[in-house]
Write a protein that holds these residues in place. Structure first.
Motif, mmCIF file in Angstrom:
data_model
loop_
_atom_site.group_PDB
_atom_site.id
_atom_site.type_symbol
_atom_site.label_atom_id
_atom_site.label_comp_id
_atom_site.label_asym_id
_atom_site.label_seq_id
_atom_site.Cartn_x
_atom_site.Cartn_y
_atom_site.Cartn_z
ATOM 1 N N ASN A 116 0.834 -1.190 0.000
ATOM 2 C CA ASN A 116 0.000 0.000 0.000
ATOM 3 C C ASN A 116 0.875 1.248 0.000
ATOM 4 O OD1 ASN A 116 -2.682 0.565 -0.245
ATOM 5 N ND2 ASN A 116 -3.233 -0.076 1.829
ATOM 6 N N ASP A 117 0.264 2.402 -0.278
ATOM 7 C CA ASP A 117 1.025 3.644 -0.459
ATOM 8 C C ASP A 117 1.920 3.965 0.729
ATOM 9 O OD1 ASP A 117 -0.168 3.946 -2.894
ATOM 10 O OD2 ASP A 117 -1.753 5.268 -2.154
ATOM 11 N N SER A 118 1.410 3.835 1.954
ATOM 12 C CA SER A 118 2.188 4.231 3.124
ATOM 13 C C SER A 118 3.349 3.285 3.397
ATOM 14 C CB SER A 118 1.283 4.300 4.357
ATOM 15 O OG SER A 118 0.723 3.035 4.633
ATOM 16 N N LEU A 119 3.414 2.165 2.689
ATOM 17 C CA LEU A 119 4.511 1.224 2.846
ATOM 18 C C LEU A 119 5.468 1.266 1.658
ATOM 19 C CD1 LEU A 119 2.653 -1.883 4.319
ATOM 20 C CD2 LEU A 119 4.188 -0.326 5.504
ATOM 21 N N THR A 120 5.459 2.360 0.899
ATOM 22 C CA THR A 120 6.367 2.503 -0.247
ATOM 23 C C THR A 120 7.260 3.729 -0.143
ATOM 24 O OG1 THR A 120 4.702 3.726 -1.523
ATOM 25 C CG2 THR A 120 4.737 1.330 -1.790
ATOM 26 N N SER A 121 7.124 4.526 0.910
ATOM 27 C CA SER A 121 7.900 5.755 1.033
ATOM 28 C C SER A 121 8.197 6.024 2.504
ATOM 29 C CB SER A 121 7.107 6.926 0.431
ATOM 30 O OG SER A 121 7.814 8.137 0.595
ATOM 31 N N ASN A 122 9.425 6.520 2.760
ATOM 32 C CA ASN A 122 9.829 6.838 4.125
ATOM 33 C C ASN A 122 9.676 5.623 5.028
ATOM 34 O OD1 ASN A 122 10.686 8.506 6.292
ATOM 35 N ND2 ASN A 122 8.543 8.881 6.877
ATOM 36 N N VAL A 123 10.192 4.481 4.571
ATOM 37 C CA VAL A 123 9.910 3.255 5.304
ATOM 38 C C VAL A 123 11.036 2.244 5.150
ATOM 39 C CG1 VAL A 123 8.739 2.083 3.386
ATOM 40 C CG2 VAL A 123 8.070 1.560 5.742
ATOM 41 N N LYS A 124 11.241 1.446 6.195
ATOM 42 C CA LYS A 124 12.016 0.217 6.146
ATOM 43 C C LYS A 124 11.059 -0.913 6.481
ATOM 44 C CE LYS A 124 16.436 2.226 7.675
ATOM 45 N NZ LYS A 124 17.511 2.157 8.711
ATOM 46 N N SER A 125 11.058 -1.954 5.657
ATOM 47 C CA SER A 125 10.050 -2.987 5.863
ATOM 48 C C SER A 125 10.495 -4.307 5.256
ATOM 49 C CB SER A 125 8.718 -2.557 5.241
ATOM 50 O OG SER A 125 7.719 -3.536 5.436
ATOM 51 N N TRP A 126 10.110 -5.398 5.925
ATOM 52 C CA TRP A 126 10.293 -6.741 5.404
ATOM 53 C C TRP A 126 8.949 -7.282 4.921
ATOM 54 C CZ3 TRP A 126 14.878 -9.522 5.039
ATOM 55 C CH2 TRP A 126 15.995 -8.932 5.641
ATOM 56 N N GLY A 127 9.009 -8.268 4.044
ATOM 57 C CA GLY A 127 7.786 -8.904 3.576
ATOM 58 C C GLY A 127 8.039 -10.356 3.213
ATOM 59 N N VAL A 128 7.007 -11.181 3.344
ATOM 60 C CA VAL A 128 7.077 -12.582 2.946
ATOM 61 C C VAL A 128 5.822 -12.917 2.150
ATOM 62 C CG1 VAL A 128 8.525 -13.362 4.852
ATOM 63 C CG2 VAL A 128 6.046 -13.323 5.115
ATOM 64 N N GLY A 129 5.904 -13.949 1.314
ATOM 65 C CA GLY A 129 4.740 -14.335 0.534
ATOM 66 C C GLY A 129 4.864 -15.730 -0.025
ATOM 67 N N VAL A 130 3.720 -16.294 -0.393
ATOM 68 C CA VAL A 130 3.632 -17.611 -1.018
ATOM 69 C C VAL A 130 2.637 -17.532 -2.167
ATOM 70 C CG1 VAL A 130 2.963 -20.029 -0.727
ATOM 71 C CG2 VAL A 130 4.202 -18.864 1.101
ATOM 72 N N ASP A 131 2.972 -18.131 -3.306
ATOM 73 C CA ASP A 131 2.076 -18.256 -4.457
ATOM 74 C C ASP A 131 1.868 -19.745 -4.727
ATOM 75 O OD1 ASP A 131 2.288 -15.392 -4.876
ATOM 76 O OD2 ASP A 131 4.247 -15.801 -5.762
ATOM 77 N N TYR A 132 0.611 -20.166 -4.862
ATOM 78 C CA TYR A 132 0.318 -21.586 -5.056
ATOM 79 C C TYR A 132 -0.734 -21.750 -6.146
ATOM 80 C CZ TYR A 132 -1.318 -26.344 -4.197
ATOM 81 O OH TYR A 132 -1.675 -27.664 -4.345
ATOM 82 N N THR A 133 -0.430 -22.569 -7.154
ATOM 83 C CA THR A 133 -1.375 -22.869 -8.234
ATOM 84 C C THR A 133 -2.209 -24.071 -7.808
ATOM 85 O OG1 THR A 133 0.236 -22.069 -9.863
ATOM 86 C CG2 THR A 133 -1.608 -23.378 -10.686
ATOM 87 N N PHE A 134 -3.434 -23.808 -7.349
ATOM 88 C CA PHE A 134 -4.264 -24.889 -6.813
ATOM 89 C C PHE A 134 -5.054 -25.605 -7.899
ATOM 90 C CE2 PHE A 134 -6.698 -20.969 -6.488
ATOM 91 C CZ PHE A 134 -7.945 -21.311 -6.983
ATOM 92 N N ALA A 135 -5.150 -25.034 -9.086
ATOM 93 C CA ALA A 135 -5.765 -25.674 -10.241
ATOM 94 C C ALA A 135 -5.212 -24.979 -11.474
ATOM 95 C CB ALA A 135 -7.289 -25.574 -10.190
ATOM 96 N N LYS A 136 -5.381 -25.628 -12.628
ATOM 97 C CA LYS A 136 -4.859 -25.023 -13.842
ATOM 98 C C LYS A 136 -5.496 -23.659 -14.056
ATOM 99 C CE LYS A 136 -3.866 -26.044 -18.685
ATOM 100 N NZ LYS A 136 -3.997 -27.027 -19.779
ATOM 101 N N ASN A 137 -4.640 -22.637 -14.281
ATOM 102 C CA ASN A 137 -5.062 -21.259 -14.518
ATOM 103 C C ASN A 137 -5.688 -20.601 -13.299
ATOM 104 O OD1 ASN A 137 -4.224 -21.502 -17.204
ATOM 105 N ND2 ASN A 137 -6.234 -22.235 -17.865
ATOM 106 N N ALA A 138 -5.437 -21.135 -12.118
ATOM 107 C CA ALA A 138 -6.001 -20.566 -10.887
ATOM 108 C C ALA A 138 -4.929 -20.572 -9.801
ATOM 109 C CB ALA A 138 -7.227 -21.351 -10.438
ATOM 110 N N GLN A 139 -4.697 -19.426 -9.200
ATOM 111 C CA GLN A 139 -3.594 -19.288 -8.250
ATOM 112 C C GLN A 139 -4.044 -18.511 -7.012
ATOM 113 O OE1 GLN A 139 0.572 -17.122 -8.861
ATOM 114 N NE2 GLN A 139 0.435 -18.978 -10.135
ATOM 115 N N PHE A 140 -3.518 -18.938 -5.852
ATOM 116 C CA PHE A 140 -3.742 -18.227 -4.594
ATOM 117 C C PHE A 140 -2.426 -17.593 -4.164
ATOM 118 C CE2 PHE A 140 -3.687 -18.254 0.118
ATOM 119 C CZ PHE A 140 -4.671 -17.304 0.324
ATOM 120 N N GLN A 141 -2.478 -16.305 -3.803
ATOM 121 C CA GLN A 141 -1.281 -15.571 -3.420
ATOM 122 C C GLN A 141 -1.521 -14.878 -2.079
ATOM 123 O OE1 GLN A 141 -1.039 -12.857 -6.712
ATOM 124 N NE2 GLN A 141 -0.444 -14.429 -8.197
#
Length: 458
Positions: free
Chosen positions: A405-430
């Motif tokens: 989000n906007d407030s997390l792109t400026s004047n900030v130090k931040s870590w992030g983690v994520g997972v992307d999983y294709t649970f069916a053909k052409n369908a993904q959960f992120q």
């Protein structure tokens, strides 16, 4: 699928002018058979080979692998096929895409066939929540509530039409909705968000042995190119771009104007004012360890951003912003490491005529690769962002290709983690989550952001 059924379909793919005196290679297909002419034509074109080179065995069930082989051979003759025949081959290629990939035939090669028109698109359902907003350091006092559960859910739909005009020219047209909140069901009160607009409309022309590419019209522009992090991003950008590339090197130059989102709102004084920006840009990239498509890459780039604000009907030219950047994307096994640096010059006016630079550092480590075409494929990543304050009110001058989000792109130090999983053909959960976020200047830290979304492509 029985061979005689596939042969009936394949008969419409009988491409090329077959010799009227071609010999029948199959002893079990008599000359008075209803399928005789089609079988002979397909055999003569090399699309079918039969069993042991002598028998057609029209009543035998064939495997998907054998069907894919026939489709692959038909694809090789598409330049001689009619529009209707090409449409049928395209449908069969989509059906047997996995088998064709195993055979080493890229279905994407169909995009280079003349006369091919293809509709694609995607739909996204997204949840975003930013905890507690800006908090005074050392206290539990919240300054600004950034996100609430009431407006956390939204959706977006995009549709693209891709047409191959000739072997060198492609035309793309796309429409998109804005991100529409589920919180307001009233079409009238939410009419601005419900607008459907043209986000893509361009012509792409290859020449010079396909090493040169000219792109003109409305397209997506990512500063640094698609391999960079894309901190500055124009999701609706009108311009022209010339690119030279081979397996080792690419050079890009372009010029255009941001139309949606990236600049508007961040230079405003009140709701009656808005801003826009033009930019001239250049990029140099080198590829190694696997080539341009699959290997590692390094790049440097430059942008001259020329913003202009409309203040109560009067245009005001703002100071140009010079942006320099560099990135390195390195693959090692199933891992990818991305490092990206950008510096924005002449951004902040200190009130005494002097201006500071603003720097952005991004590091991201990814394991695996979530592929929409491969169910159960997945990836996991961790990233670190260190971004200076960009303008006087502390917000970034443009949108990003990232998830924050906007407030997390400026004047900030931040870590992030994520997972992307294709649970069916052409369908993904992120799913994505920030943590250890703090403001670089001032007393208020932005709240942590949680984001989860379903993405469907078609």
């Amino acid at each position: 699928m029985k061979t005689k059924v596939l042969a009936a379909l394949a008969a419409t793919m009988a491409v090329g002018a077959t010799c009227a005196f071609a010999a029948n290679p199959f002893v079990d297909v008599p000359s008075d058979s209803w399928a005789y002419k089609s079988v002979v034509e397909l055999a003569d074109a090399g699309i079918i080979q039969g069993v042991d080179g002598q028998y057609f065995q029209g009543n035998r069930n064939i495997t998907r692998y054998e069907a894919a082989e026939m489709v692959a051979k038909a694809m090789a003759h598409m330049d001689k096929a009619s529009v209707e025949q090409r449409a049928l081959i395209n449908k069969l290629a989509d059906e047997y895409a996995d088998e064709l990939n195993n055979l080493g035939v890229r279905v994407s090669a169909l995009e280079n066939r003349v006369g091919n028109v293809k509709l694609t698109g995607d739909a996204r359902i997204r949840y975003r929540y930013q905890s507690e907003g800006d908090k005074i350091k050392g206290t539990d006092q919240v300054v600004n509530e950034k996100q609430t559960n009431d407006n956390s859910w939204d959706y977006r739909v995009r549709v693209r039409a891709n047409a191959q005009v000739n072997d060198r020219t492609k035309v793309t047209y796309g429409i998109s909705t804005n991100s529409i909140s589920f919180a307001d069901n009233s079409t009238a009160s939410n009419s601005d968000n419900n607008n459907i607009y043209t986000d893509l409309a361009n012509v792409d022309y290859n020449f010079g042995g396909n090493n040169w590419d000219l792109l003109v019209g409305r397209y997506e522009y990512i500063m640094g190119g698609p391999r960079a992090y894309g901190f500055f991003y124009g999701d609706t950008f009108d311009g022209a771009q010339l690119k030279y590339q081979n397996d080792k090197f690419a050079a890009t130059a372009g010029y255009g104007k941001f139309k949606e989102g990236p600049i508007g709102g961040y230079w405003t004084v009140d709701d009656n004012n808005y801003a826009s920006a033009k930019t001239a840009y250049g990029e140099l990239e080198g590829f190694f360890g696997g080539g341009r498509m699959a290997g590692s890459a390094v790049g440097v780039y430059y942008n001259n951003i020329m913003p202009k604000a409309e203040l109560l009907g009067n245009d005001i030219a703002l100071d140009n912003i010079d942006v320099w950047g560099a990135y390195a994307s390195v693959n090692f096994g199933k891992w990818n490491a991305l490092a990206n640096y950008e510096t924005y010059r002449d951004v902040i006016d200190n009130g005494n005529g002097s201006k500071d630079n603003a720097d952005v550092w991004v590091g991201k480590l990814t394991y695996g690769a979530a592929n929409f075409a491969t169910p159960k494929s997945w990836d996991a990543w961790v990233e670190y962002l260190n971004a200076d304050q960009f303008d006087l009110d502390g917000t970034f001058i443009g949108s990003t290709n990232g998830w924050r989000n906007d407030s997390l792109t400026s004047n900030v130090k931040s870590w992030g983690v994520g997972v992307d999983y294709t649970f069916a053909k052409n369908a993904q959960f992120q799913v994505m989550q920030s943590f250890a976020t703090s403001a670089k200047k001032g007393d208020a830290d932005p709240g942590e952001e949680t984001r989860a979304q379903f993405v469907f492509v078609f």
